[in-house]
Design an enzyme around this catalytic site. Structure first.
Site, PDB file in Angstrom:
ATOM      1  N   SER A   1     -32.908  25.885  18.300  1.00 52.12           N
ATOM      2  CA  SER A   1     -33.096  27.170  17.660  1.00 52.12           C
ATOM      3  C   SER A   1     -33.990  28.129  18.454  1.00 52.12           C
ATOM      4  O   SER A   1     -34.035  29.319  18.102  1.00 52.12           O
ATOM      5  CB  SER A   1     -33.702  26.982  16.266  1.00 52.12           C
ATOM      6  OG  SER A   1     -34.925  26.294  16.341  1.00 52.12           O
TER       7      SER A   1
ATOM      8  N   LYS B   1     -41.897  32.270  19.835  1.00 50.50           N
ATOM      9  CA  LYS B   1     -40.775  32.181  18.892  1.00 50.50           C
ATOM     10  C   LYS B   1     -41.213  32.820  17.575  1.00 50.50           C
ATOM     11  O   LYS B   1     -42.331  32.551  17.090  1.00 50.50           O
ATOM     12  CB  LYS B   1     -40.435  30.705  18.687  1.00 50.50           C
ATOM     13  CG  LYS B   1     -39.219  30.423  17.806  1.00 50.50           C
ATOM     14  CD  LYS B   1     -38.997  28.916  17.745  1.00 50.50           C
ATOM     15  CE  LYS B   1     -37.733  28.567  17.003  1.00 50.50           C
ATOM     16  NZ  LYS B   1     -37.495  27.101  16.990  1.00 50.50           N
TER      17      LYS B   1
ATOM     18  N   SER C   1     -35.005  21.632  19.258  1.00 50.04           N
ATOM     19  CA  SER C   1     -34.935  23.086  19.418  1.00 50.04           C
ATOM     20  C   SER C   1     -35.743  23.696  20.546  1.00 50.04           C
ATOM     21  O   SER C   1     -35.646  24.908  20.767  1.00 50.04           O
ATOM     22  CB  SER C   1     -35.321  23.775  18.106  1.00 50.04           C
ATOM     23  OG  SER C   1     -34.307  23.558  17.143  1.00 50.04           O
TER      24      SER C   1
END
Lengths: 447, 58
Positions: free
Chosen positions: A154, A79, A178
């Site tokens: 996210s 990420k 997330s």
């Protein structure tokens, strides 16, 4: 020709046997990136040349008998909120334009030492402050199964990269859900370890009290493998025997958590509960006393801590944020200190309540996500005949365990009538993530 | 500061700064503040608040 490995574990065995090279495995991933990334927008930065060099190095080392472990030569995405040496860490924001990470995040250093191959930096909801991955300076991520839908967030780019075969695992972050939310939306396994087990050094913070770093994978076995490296416990002894379903004690917190569910999500969860019961597991109902305060406690902690971190750039360069993320960060600057203190006291109370619910039980069992993957652009979603704000409903079932820090894992347990994945969440005792993974592997066998 | 006073000040400040879209969010946050302040774990210096239930599972 051998079939392409479907999981990290299968790939790892093939690499060890040398029936497949790391370079070949990587080229499969890069081909999928070339084919689909433009439409899915899963990656912000693709590291093709660097990854090829890593893969070739892995192949040389394996051929020489120097095998680093189950992640050696395995393509993984990160990420883009996690530092990778020499590569931008954008946090999906123009605010960080020009920033190049001077060193690996602590978790990345462990993965690098284990021989992982870093395919690229995955797209995310800007600064991890959202649940749909729609607000990103680099555009939204699209769900690999339905381009009109969000993959969740996210860590949406992370989930899309694994689901679309662009990586065998991804490292995400989870502050309110997330990792688990996109895992549930995409039919993957997403683990949030116990708070503090995986170092967050070199990870852009959202809320230090609730930030966790965790993997998104295709199986519980894969998640356990990646977790052991991330947590530095790769050498630790593992449970010797497979955990049986018979006698497994699961607490189901029905009140609040099962009150507001999509019809298909509720049906899949009920079906799983029945399968567990038929297999001899013992399910009983538990109560969390202060459910009415879960969302207010979460909101006050995350807003205040995020606002404190972002204060300098909100003042210096507010226009560099995406509008939705900026306005919510600005909201955080109005939180009063006395209410933040109240929220932190509430955190202690809720932690005690979750501990009590787990007492005498192996895990808590509940859905991960109350609705299937939402449509891009939707501000609300209909649940049980009522229009609910997307952000609230996405966080509803996961945020408690960020507040309390208990380990939690989302696993796929079926599909809606439209073919969208549904996830089930298991929550374990604090500090006992390996036991949670052990139980999850057993439950996975009937999911 | 009461929630009413806080909201009034916050809305005035947001409007002054041109952040009118903050209005609905601050109103939602006010409802959240009320829920937080209503929690039974908040102690009363006068000693009137009872200790919170730990919500033991059945």
């Amino acid at each position: 020709m051998a079939a392409e490995p479907k999981t990290l574990a299968e790939l790892s065995r093939a690499l060890t046997k040398r029936s497949l090279s790391a370079e070949a495995a990587l080229e499969h991933c890069l081909a999928r990136i070339a084919d689909r990334n433009q439409s899915l927008n899963a990656f912000i930065t693709v590291l093709a040349d660097e990854a090829r060099a890593q893969a070739r190095q892995a192949d040389r080392e394996i051929a020489a008998g120097h095998h680093r472990g189950p992640l050696h030569g395995v393509p993984i995405s990160l990420k883009d909120i996690i530092d990778l040496r020499g590569v931008p860490t954008t946090a999906a924001s123009r605010v960080r334009e020009g920033f190049i990470a001077p060193q690996d995040a602590a978790v990345v250093a462990r993965l690098r030492e284990a021989g992982a191959v870093f395919v690229g930096k995955a797209n995310l909801h800007e600064f991890a402050f959202g649940t749909t991955n729609e607000d990103s300076a680099f555009g939204p991520v699209r769900h690999p199964l339905d381009a009109a839908r969000s993959p969740g967030g996210s860590s949406g780019g992370s989930a899309a990269s694994v689901l679309a075969g662009m990586a065998y695992a991804s490292i995400g972050t989870d502050t309110g859900g997330s990792v688990r939310i996109p895992a549930a939306a995409c039919g993957l396994v997403g683990l949030k370890p116990t708070l503090g087990e995986v170092p967050a050094d070199g990870v852009v913070p959202l809320s230090a009290t609730m930030d966790h770093v965790g993997p998104l994978c295709r199986s519980v076995e894969d998640a356990a493998t990646v977790y052991r490296v991330m947590s530095g416990s790769a050498g630790a002894a593992r449970p010797a025997a497979a955990r049986e379903l018979r006698g497994l004690r699961c607490g189901v917190p029905r009140a609040y958590f099962l009150d507001l569910l999509d019809h298909d999500v509720a049906a899949q969860f009920d079906e799983l509960c029945q399968r567990l019961t038929r297999a001899g597991a013992i399910l009983d109902e538990v109560a969390i006393g202060h459910t009415a305060q879960i969302a207010p406690v979460y909101l006050h902690i995350v807003l205040a801590e995020a606002a404190a971190y972002h204060a300098p750039t909100l003042e210096r360069q507010p226009g560099d944020y995406t509008p939705n993320v900026r306005i919510r960060l600005e909201m955080g600057r109005y939180i009063l200190a006395e209410d933040y203190v109240r929220a932190m006291r509430g955190r202690e109370v809720l932690t005690t309540e979750v501990n009590a619910a787990l007492d005498g039980r192996d895990v808590l069992l509940l859905p991960s996500l109350a609705v299937p993957a939402t449509r891009l652009g939707a501000a609300t979603v209909q649940v049980g005949g009522v229009e609910e704000p997307v952000r609230n409903i996405m966080l509803r079932l996961t945020q408690l365990f960020n507040i309390t820090g208990h380990p939690a894992i989302s696993m796929p347990c079926g599909h809606t009538g439209e073919g969208l994945p549904v996830g089930v969440q298991l929550v374990g005792k604090s500090g006992r993530t390996p036991e949670l993974l052990h139980v999850a592997a057993t439950v996975e066998s009937i999911c | 500061m009461t929630v009413t006073a806080w909201l009034e000040h916050a809305l005035q400040d947001a409007n002054r700064r041109g952040l009118t879209s903050l209005g609905p969010l601050l109103e939602a946050l006010a409802r959240s503040v009320l829920a937080l302040r209503a929690a039974d774990w908040n102690l009363d210096p006068a000693g009137h608040t009872t200790r919170p239930s730990t919500g033991h599972g059945r």
